[in-house]
Scaffold this motif. Structure first.
Motif, PDB file in Angstrom:
ATOM      1  N   ALA A   1     -56.211   0.266  12.954  1.00  0.00           N
ATOM      2  CA  ALA A   1     -57.507   0.446  12.933  1.00  0.00           C
ATOM      3  C   ALA A   1     -58.432   0.245  11.832  1.00  0.00           C
ATOM      4  O   ALA A   1     -59.599   0.045  12.141  1.00  0.00           O
ATOM      5  CB  ALA A   1     -57.586   2.041  13.327  1.00  0.00           C
ATOM      6  N   ILE A   2     -57.514   0.141  10.715  1.00  0.00           N
ATOM      7  CA  ILE A   2     -58.660  -0.173   9.337  1.00  0.00           C
ATOM      8  C   ILE A   2     -58.204  -1.656   9.075  1.00  0.00           C
ATOM      9  O   ILE A   2     -58.511  -1.992   7.703  1.00  0.00           O
ATOM     10  CB  ILE A   2     -57.928   0.829   8.352  1.00  0.00           C
ATOM     11  N   THR A   3     -57.652  -2.416   9.754  1.00  0.00           N
ATOM     12  CA  THR A   3     -57.231  -3.599   9.115  1.00  0.00           C
ATOM     13  C   THR A   3     -57.971  -4.600  10.151  1.00  0.00           C
ATOM     14  O   THR A   3     -58.153  -4.452  11.361  1.00  0.00           O
ATOM     15  CB  THR A   3     -55.408  -3.868   9.618  1.00  0.00           C
ATOM     16  N   ALA A   4     -58.033  -6.039   9.739  1.00  0.00           N
ATOM     17  CA  ALA A   4     -58.519  -7.080  10.584  1.00  0.00           C
ATOM     18  C   ALA A   4     -57.747  -8.333  10.152  1.00  0.00           C
ATOM     19  O   ALA A   4     -57.536  -8.380   8.996  1.00  0.00           O
ATOM     20  CB  ALA A   4     -60.046  -7.297  10.321  1.00  0.00           C
ATOM     21  N   TRP A   5     -57.461  -9.243  11.106  1.00  0.00           N
ATOM     22  CA  TRP A   5     -56.629 -10.353  10.736  1.00  0.00           C
ATOM     23  C   TRP A   5     -57.436 -11.651  11.316  1.00  0.00           C
ATOM     24  O   TRP A   5     -58.073 -11.610  12.573  1.00  0.00           O
ATOM     25  CB  TRP A   5     -55.239 -10.051  11.488  1.00  0.00           C
ATOM     26  N   ALA A   6     -57.659 -12.633  10.443  1.00  0.00           N
ATOM     27  CA  ALA A   6     -58.202 -13.826  11.120  1.00  0.00           C
ATOM     28  C   ALA A   6     -57.403 -15.108  10.768  1.00  0.00           C
ATOM     29  O   ALA A   6     -57.128 -15.263   9.637  1.00  0.00           O
ATOM     30  CB  ALA A   6     -59.613 -13.884  10.383  1.00  0.00           C
ATOM     31  N   PRO A   7     -56.723 -15.512  11.590  1.00  0.00           N
ATOM     32  CA  PRO A   7     -55.859 -16.715  11.243  1.00  0.00           C
ATOM     33  C   PRO A   7     -56.732 -17.853  11.302  1.00  0.00           C
ATOM     34  O   PRO A   7     -57.879 -18.045  11.573  1.00  0.00           O
ATOM     35  CB  PRO A   7     -55.075 -16.780  12.472  1.00  0.00           C
ATOM     36  N   ASP A   8     -55.996 -18.999  10.977  1.00  0.00           N
ATOM     37  CA  ASP A   8     -56.754 -20.405  10.655  1.00  0.00           C
ATOM     38  C   ASP A   8     -57.504 -20.953  12.105  1.00  0.00           C
ATOM     39  O   ASP A   8     -58.323 -21.536  12.176  1.00  0.00           O
ATOM     40  CB  ASP A   8     -55.877 -21.393  10.105  1.00  0.00           C
ATOM     41  N   GLU A   9     -56.571 -20.504  13.256  1.00  0.00           N
ATOM     42  CA  GLU A   9     -57.254 -20.956  14.384  1.00  0.00           C
ATOM     43  C   GLU A   9     -57.909 -19.907  14.823  1.00  0.00           C
ATOM     44  O   GLU A   9     -57.142 -18.867  15.197  1.00  0.00           O
ATOM     45  CB  GLU A   9     -55.814 -21.264  15.309  1.00  0.00           C
ATOM     46  N   ALA A  10     -59.121 -19.857  15.206  1.00  0.00           N
ATOM     47  CA  ALA A  10     -59.952 -18.900  15.721  1.00  0.00           C
ATOM     48  C   ALA A  10     -59.655 -18.349  16.912  1.00  0.00           C
ATOM     49  O   ALA A  10     -59.465 -19.214  17.982  1.00  0.00           O
ATOM     50  CB  ALA A  10     -61.531 -19.493  15.746  1.00  0.00           C
ATOM     51  N   MET A  11     -59.388 -16.966  16.971  1.00  0.00           N
ATOM     52  CA  MET A  11     -58.889 -16.393  17.934  1.00  0.00           C
ATOM     53  C   MET A  11     -60.010 -15.800  18.769  1.00  0.00           C
ATOM     54  O   MET A  11     -60.780 -14.823  19.012  1.00  0.00           O
ATOM     55  CB  MET A  11     -58.002 -15.137  17.852  1.00  0.00           C
ATOM     56  N   ILE A  12     -60.674 -16.765  19.503  1.00  0.00           N
ATOM     57  CA  ILE A  12     -61.744 -16.542  20.391  1.00  0.00           C
ATOM     58  C   ILE A  12     -61.870 -17.345  21.924  1.00  0.00           C
ATOM     59  O   ILE A  12     -60.834 -17.981  22.228  1.00  0.00           O
ATOM     60  CB  ILE A  12     -63.119 -17.317  19.924  1.00  0.00           C
ATOM     61  N   TYR A  13     -62.597 -17.177  22.803  1.00  0.00           N
ATOM     62  CA  TYR A  13     -62.515 -17.381  24.148  1.00  0.00           C
ATOM     63  C   TYR A  13     -63.984 -18.195  24.274  1.00  0.00           C
ATOM     64  O   TYR A  13     -64.737 -18.062  24.100  1.00  0.00           O
ATOM     65  CB  TYR A  13     -62.678 -16.269  25.098  1.00  0.00           C
ATOM     66  N   ASP A  14     -63.407 -19.734  24.698  1.00  0.00           N
ATOM     67  CA  ASP A  14     -64.614 -20.673  25.029  1.00  0.00           C
ATOM     68  C   ASP A  14     -65.520 -20.076  26.209  1.00  0.00           C
ATOM     69  O   ASP A  14     -66.693 -20.476  25.861  1.00  0.00           O
ATOM     70  CB  ASP A  14     -63.622 -22.042  25.479  1.00  0.00           C
ATOM     71  N   LYS A  15     -65.001 -19.383  27.077  1.00  0.00           N
ATOM     72  CA  LYS A  15     -66.141 -18.934  28.092  1.00  0.00           C
ATOM     73  C   LYS A  15     -66.949 -18.026  27.994  1.00  0.00           C
ATOM     74  O   LYS A  15     -67.660 -17.325  28.705  1.00  0.00           O
ATOM     75  CB  LYS A  15     -65.179 -18.791  29.514  1.00  0.00           C
ATOM     76  N   LEU A  16     -66.501 -17.224  26.757  1.00  0.00           N
ATOM     77  CA  LEU A  16     -67.579 -16.113  26.464  1.00  0.00           C
ATOM     78  C   LEU A  16     -68.523 -16.513  25.482  1.00  0.00           C
ATOM     79  O   LEU A  16     -68.079 -17.400  24.395  1.00  0.00           O
ATOM     80  CB  LEU A  16     -66.623 -15.005  25.824  1.00  0.00           C
ATOM     81  N   THR A  17     -69.679 -15.691  25.332  1.00  0.00           N
ATOM     82  CA  THR A  17     -70.558 -15.906  24.274  1.00  0.00           C
ATOM     83  C   THR A  17     -70.222 -15.226  22.914  1.00  0.00           C
ATOM     84  O   THR A  17     -69.452 -14.281  22.922  1.00  0.00           O
ATOM     85  CB  THR A  17     -71.772 -15.637  24.736  1.00  0.00           C
ATOM     86  N   PRO A  18     -70.691 -15.763  21.870  1.00  0.00           N
ATOM     87  CA  PRO A  18     -70.219 -14.834  20.727  1.00  0.00           C
ATOM     88  C   PRO A  18     -70.532 -13.279  20.770  1.00  0.00           C
ATOM     89  O   PRO A  18     -69.790 -12.399  20.299  1.00  0.00           O
ATOM     90  CB  PRO A  18     -71.256 -15.535  19.435  1.00  0.00           C
ATOM     91  N   LEU A  19     -71.532 -13.090  21.272  1.00  0.00           N
ATOM     92  CA  LEU A  19     -72.187 -11.607  21.617  1.00  0.00           C
ATOM     93  C   LEU A  19     -71.037 -10.777  22.474  1.00  0.00           C
ATOM     94  O   LEU A  19     -70.603  -9.552  22.254  1.00  0.00           O
ATOM     95  CB  LEU A  19     -73.490 -11.745  22.194  1.00  0.00           C
ATOM     96  N   GLU A  20     -70.845 -11.749  23.592  1.00  0.00           N
ATOM     97  CA  GLU A  20     -69.613 -11.069  24.404  1.00  0.00           C
ATOM     98  C   GLU A  20     -68.311 -10.967  23.810  1.00  0.00           C
ATOM     99  O   GLU A  20     -67.681 -10.054  24.049  1.00  0.00           O
ATOM    100  CB  GLU A  20     -69.389 -11.965  25.753  1.00  0.00           C
ATOM    101  N   TYR A  21     -67.925 -11.860  22.854  1.00  0.00           N
ATOM    102  CA  TYR A  21     -66.643 -11.828  22.066  1.00  0.00           C
ATOM    103  C   TYR A  21     -66.695 -10.721  21.382  1.00  0.00           C
ATOM    104  O   TYR A  21     -65.880  -9.851  21.232  1.00  0.00           O
ATOM    105  CB  TYR A  21     -66.602 -13.275  21.580  1.00  0.00           C
ATOM    106  N   LEU A  22     -67.950 -10.402  20.571  1.00  0.00           N
ATOM    107  CA  LEU A  22     -67.979  -9.105  19.711  1.00  0.00           C
ATOM    108  C   LEU A  22     -67.910  -7.966  20.246  1.00  0.00           C
ATOM    109  O   LEU A  22     -67.409  -6.786  20.023  1.00  0.00           O
ATOM    110  CB  LEU A  22     -69.217  -9.443  18.746  1.00  0.00           C
ATOM    111  N   GLU A  23     -68.466  -7.897  21.569  1.00  0.00           N
ATOM    112  CA  GLU A  23     -68.530  -6.837  22.438  1.00  0.00           C
ATOM    113  C   GLU A  23     -67.110  -6.433  22.984  1.00  0.00           C
ATOM    114  O   GLU A  23     -66.806  -5.164  22.616  1.00  0.00           O
ATOM    115  CB  GLU A  23     -69.110  -6.740  23.779  1.00  0.00           C
ATOM    116  N   PHE A  24     -66.212  -7.282  23.166  1.00  0.00           N
ATOM    117  CA  PHE A  24     -64.790  -7.190  23.477  1.00  0.00           C
ATOM    118  C   PHE A  24     -63.976  -6.628  22.336  1.00  0.00           C
ATOM    119  O   PHE A  24     -63.281  -5.672  22.348  1.00  0.00           O
ATOM    120  CB  PHE A  24     -64.219  -8.446  24.189  1.00  0.00           C
ATOM    121  N   VAL A  25     -64.263  -7.394  21.213  1.00  0.00           N
ATOM    122  CA  VAL A  25     -63.596  -6.915  19.894  1.00  0.00           C
ATOM    123  C   VAL A  25     -63.732  -5.596  19.542  1.00  0.00           C
ATOM    124  O   VAL A  25     -63.204  -4.662  19.201  1.00  0.00           O
ATOM    125  CB  VAL A  25     -63.727  -7.837  18.855  1.00  0.00           C
ATOM    126  N   ALA A  26     -65.123  -5.124  19.611  1.00  0.00           N
ATOM    127  CA  ALA A  26     -65.541  -4.016  19.353  1.00  0.00           C
ATOM    128  C   ALA A  26     -65.046  -2.717  20.232  1.00  0.00           C
ATOM    129  O   ALA A  26     -64.647  -1.699  19.725  1.00  0.00           O
ATOM    130  CB  ALA A  26     -67.225  -3.825  19.477  1.00  0.00           C
TER     131      ALA A  26
END
Lengths: 516, 256
Positions: free
Chosen positions: B76-101
């Protein structure tokens, strides 16, 4: 030696076939020894079938008459459409899945040669599958009295070459007509439709509402018996070629080689241009704007995951087309079942309800595989503090929503005509969908969304269990709709036992995922 | 100073040992660079800290929370960002951030405001409603970074965060990381760009063969390489790194 000269057609073809072989082996890797044993058993069964055929036809020659000629031509047409389905799909994929195309196009080798070899590789791969299927069935007969039947393999080679040529022409025509963005999806749908063409055609009369249906085969036989079968010119060519007559075989091979050569050589330059355009299509075009993002954020992990999965399903055109195709395959089946069972209305309704439940289970299983096993960023979910059970529930719910949407109309229609039947059908469909979804929860195997068609790496046991449990629940649904609800408890109980046997704890699921 | 991360006796073996008896400490409010040659065990170590890989043995404590006993609280207090971005091509940045939030259970209105702020800061405001499928690698990395920051983590772990970024994007990311550290956040990163570590890191850990060879400020590492009584002779981190990793089996005691 031209076979070993780097850059020559044989050398490039050998490279192509090696890649195809490794792709095939990689696809089977997850199945291990059990898969191998299964293949050996299948092979033995086919050889046994071949022996029976040899015993049956020993000392007899196939007569060249309207019936045999028509059936041989029909068989060729079916095989050709199946091959075309594969070659069309492979040709369109070759435009998008670059693989080593960039390397080959950047090398001092003409693009025409590259395409020629790629198309030859497609033909060889497709032909090999049919060769391997035909060899054990026909081998015993060829050895024992019918050496002329070797011609079947010549016909298969001709069909594979023609299908590769036609597939390439179709893919390029689509590319020219609808552009790089839509070609991939349309080609996939078209390939599946072509593959199902004979099935759909054979059911057309049922779909159109005639009371009885008969297969194309039965129709041909009936017309032959009535003396009304008059095959046209050249229709006897396939049978004559299959039985080893050299001139018809040569004619078929020449025609196929001609079509293939025209397609592969004439379209070579265009193919490389199209491949480059397909590659650029993703980056050059302005990315699509989504207006839905203006709404408020979802609250909590469950809603956020549900929303994300539904968005991904909705935006995956290839996935949706595949799901729709499953429906397309099963709707005629549902109609056939209900009509053949239908001299009484209750029975017809029961069969229809059962098929709807089964169909719901199958579609839900496929979607659950996508949402659960084909997660694109599993690490993101792993590092989040959201409980994994909650995420699984959200993913399962996301798989069930499209099924509910798809069932809305049949259930609504049924409610108007027979409310109780609608109730049982809805309940059965829900049960089959949830059961298939749970099997996919318990037996997750990571895969790629693009592998949806094959569910590459999916557990064969889970796939089989999905079918069995859906069928049992479908049976229970049908029995309930027919008015014998208490008897429906028997298949339902068996389905419950199968589910209990398949159930896995969170720790077992996690262990299973870690060991892959 | 509080410890943001304490790792003790960490072991992980795949087909061969990847991490062996690893001990390291990252203090709250510092930028810690974990360096090492390819295959040294950096990513495995960070994946274990992030809860992605299960250690065979050892303890991991994040701000006093036992990450192995209470993984959800630690995550809950940690974040991990690897070298290969963990994102979804079919989502927009805003939708992605909504999911992560949603995954981190951030209150929706606060998450939306934070998403807008992060996207603006990372120069992605105009792309917020476009699907990520056409994005460059650098843009995808920035979206992933926004995702890592959406829940305002106390510990941010980044594996090769500058890979594939152009100069402007790399500068932007470095500035954001520095801002975070200045504001009291803790950042652990791995990088092969030693100049970045040299300029940004408060302390540096050097790992090879799954073992921590040395740990400390750049001056402390210089002194260590120079031997007892060795002076900070102005050698670069690259010199120090090469010297430390070139010595087979030459383990050096960690220095504060």
């Amino acid at each position: 030696m031209s076979w070993t000269v780097p850059g020559s057609i044989p050398w490039l073809l050998a490279h192509e076939m090696r890649l195809n072989w490794r792709t095939f082996r990689a696809g089977r890797a997850g199945r291990g020894a059990r898969g191998l044993v299964g293949m050996v058993i299948l092979g033995l069964v086919m050889v046994l079938g071949g022996v029976f055929i040899a015993l049956g036809v020993h000392g007899r020659q196939i007569p060249i008459n309207p019936l045999s000629v028509s059936l041989a031509a029909l068989a060729c047409a079916v095989v050709f459409t199946l091959m075309l389905s594969q070659t069309l799909s492979a040709s369109s994929e070759a435009l998008y899945d670059r693989g080593d195309l960039d390397l080959l196009f950047s090398a001092p080798i003409g693009p025409g040669k590259v395409l020629f070899v790629r198309a030859l590789g497609v033909a060889a791969s497709v032909g090999t599958i049919f060769f391997l299927a035909a060899a054990p069935l026909l081998g015993p007969s060829i050895v024992w009295g019918h050496p002329g039947w070797l011609g079947v393999f010549g016909v298969l080679a001709a069909l594979a070459l023609a299908a590769a040529g036609a597939g390439l022409i179709l893919a390029m025509a689509l590319f020219a007509l609808i552009g790089p963005r839509r070609t991939r999806t349309v080609a996939q749908v078209l390939a599946a439709l072509v593959g199902a063409a004979f099935f759909l055609a054979s059911q057309a009369r049922t779909i159109l509402g005639e009371q009885t249906s008969s297969s194309l085969y039965a129709d041909i036989v009936a017309r032959a018996q009535a003396g009304r079968l008059h095959p046209g010119l050249l229709v006897d060519l396939p049978l004559r070629a299959m039985t080893g007559q050299p001139l018809p075989l040569l004619a078929m091979l020449l025609a196929a080689v001609g079509l293939f050569a025209v397609a592969a050589l004439a379209l070579g330059r265009r193919f490389s241009d199209a491949a480059a355009a397909a590659q650029g299509a993703g980056s050059v075009r302005p990315p699509r704007t989504e207006g839905t993002s203006r709404r408020a954020f979802a609250a909590g992990a469950f809603l956020a995951t549900l929303r994300k999965e539904l968005l991904l399903i909705r935006r995956d055109a290839a996935l949706l087309s595949q799901v729709l195709l499953r429906v397309l395959y099963l709707v005629p089946t549902a109609l056939v079942l209900s009509r053949t069972a239908s001299h009484g209305g209750e029975a017809a309704l029961a069969a229809g309800a059962g098929v709807v439940a089964f169909l719901a289970g199958q579609v839900a299983g496929s979607l659950a595989w996508i949402t659960l096993s084909a997660e694109e960023t599993p690490d993101l979910l792993m590092v989040s503090p959201a409980p994994i059970r909650m995420l699984r529930r959200a993913k399962l719910a996301a798989a069930l929503v499209p099924v509910a949407f798809f069932l809305l109309i049949p259930i609504a229609v049924l409610t108007w005509a027979a409310p109780m039947a609608a109730f049982w059908t809805a309940l059965g469909a829900l049960a089959a969908s949830v059961a298939s979804g749970l099997i996919n929860v318990w037996h997750q195997r990571p895969g790629k969304r693009s592998d949806f068609k094959r569910r590459a790496g999916a557990s064969w046991m889970a796939t089989l269990a999905e079918i069995v449990v859906s069928a049992l629940i479908a049976l229970a649904t049908g029995v309930a709709v027919a008015g014998f609800a208490p008897w429906g408890l028997i298949p339902l109980a068996v389905a419950g036992i199968v589910l209990l046997l398949l159930r896995r704890s969170d720790a077992q699921i996690a262990r299973n995922l870690r060991t892959r | 100073m509080t410890e943001a991360l304490i790792v003790r006796g960490l072991d992980k073996t795949f087909s061969k040992p990847a991490v062996t008896d690893l001990n390291l400490t990252v203090r709250a409010g510092e930028l810690y660079a974990l360096l090492g040659p390819n295959g040294a065990g950096k990513t495995t170590t960070l994946r274990m800290v992030a809860g992605l890989t299960k250690p065979d043995r050892g303890e991991i404590s994040i701000f006093g929370i036992d990450a192995r006993a209470e993984p959800a609280a630690a995550k809950a207090i940690t974040a991990w960002a690897p070298d290969e971005a963990m994102i979804y091509d079919k989502l927009t940045p805003l939708e992605y951030l909504e999911f992560v939030a949603g995954l981190w259970n951030v209150e929706p209105r606060a998450a939306k405001a934070r998403a807008d702020e992060l996207l603006a800061k990372l120069g992605l405001a105009s792309e917020a409603r476009r699907r990520c499928e056409g994005f460059s690698r650098g843009m995808k990395q920035k979206v992933a970074l926004a995702g890592a920051l959406i829940h305002d983590p106390r510990l941010l772990i980044l594996d090769e965060p500058l890979t594939g970024l152009d100069a402007a994007a790399a500068r932007l990311v470095k500035d954001m990381l520095q801002e975070r550290v200045d504001a009291g956040g803790t950042v652990i990163l791995t990088t092969h760009i030693l100049e970045v570590a040299e300029r940004m890191a408060d302390r540096i850990g050097i790992i090879a063969g799954g073992r921590l060879l040395a740990e400390g400020t750049l001056d402390a590492l210089r002194a260590q390489v120079g031997g007892e009584g060795g002076e900070a002779d102005g050698s670069t981190l690259e010199d120090v790194f090469l010297q430390l990793t070139a010595e087979p089996g030459g383990l050096v005691e960690a220095v504060a």
